[in-house]
Design a protein around this motif. Structure first.
Motif, PDB file in Angstrom:
ATOM      1  N   MET A  45       0.820  -1.206   0.000  1.00 21.77           N
ATOM      2  CA  MET A  45       0.000   0.000   0.000  1.00 21.77           C
ATOM      3  C   MET A  45       0.860   1.265   0.000  1.00 21.77           C
ATOM      4  N   GLY A  46       2.124   1.123  -0.348  1.00 19.97           N
ATOM      5  CA  GLY A  46       3.017   2.279  -0.397  1.00 19.97           C
ATOM      6  C   GLY A  46       3.684   2.522   0.933  1.00 19.97           C
ATOM      7  N   VAL A  47       4.231   3.727   1.095  1.00 19.31           N
ATOM      8  CA  VAL A  47       4.965   4.054   2.316  1.00 19.31           C
ATOM      9  C   VAL A  47       4.322   5.156   3.155  1.00 19.31           C
ATOM     10  N   MET A  48       3.284   5.804   2.643  1.00 15.74           N
ATOM     11  CA  MET A  48       2.600   6.830   3.439  1.00 15.74           C
ATOM     12  C   MET A  48       1.501   6.130   4.224  1.00 15.74           C
ATOM     13  N   ILE A  49       1.937   5.323   5.181  1.00 12.71           N
ATOM     14  CA  ILE A  49       1.050   4.430   5.918  1.00 12.71           C
ATOM     15  C   ILE A  49       1.319   4.517   7.409  1.00 12.71           C
TER      16      ILE A  49
END
Length: 130
Positions: A45-49
């Motif tokens: 889900m990406g890295v802005m999590i």
């Protein structure tokens, strides 16, 4: 009918107030790897999590929801003035804090934490809202 208009007006005001309200808490840093996650398994889900503590996680109800997170100050555990000049980000909740659980409210990915605060701080005061 005037009572109905007043009641409707009160509901509108209450809904507007709840949209703009935020909570205060502690944000911590979560080092990679971020997979598997409690919400999405091995789906990247990406890295802005972020991972949520059990109270925010609500049995997975918060999975995939976006939170605006703002660094508001240090926790006295590390860097005295950790917030960057751009202290607000938006993250998606993808996980429940790993055992033994969060040391705060949100465990931010290393990448998202670094955008709002000095990673050497380890933990920061935050305000957050969905």
């Amino acid at each position: 009918m005037p009572a109905l208009r007043i009641y409707s007006g009160i509901l509108v005001i209450m809904s507007l107030l709840s949209i703009g309200s935020s909570d205060n808490g502690i944000g911590t840093i979560n080092d990679p790897p971020y997979l598997p996650s409690a919400c999405f398994g091995y789906q990247d889900m990406g890295v802005m999590i972020a991972a949520a503590n059990e109270d925010l996680y609500q049995g997975g109800a918060v999975c995939g929801k976006y939170f605006q997170v703002t660094c508001t100050g240090g926790t006295n555990l590390g860097t005295p003035h950790p917030c960057t000049s751009t202290p607000t980000i938006t993250v998606m909740i993808t996980d429940l804090c790993p055992p033994p659980g969060c040391q705060g409210n949100l465990d931010l990915s290393e990448e998202s934490f670094s955008m709002i605060a000095d990673p050497n701080a380890g933990g920061i005061q935050i305000s957050y809202q969905q």
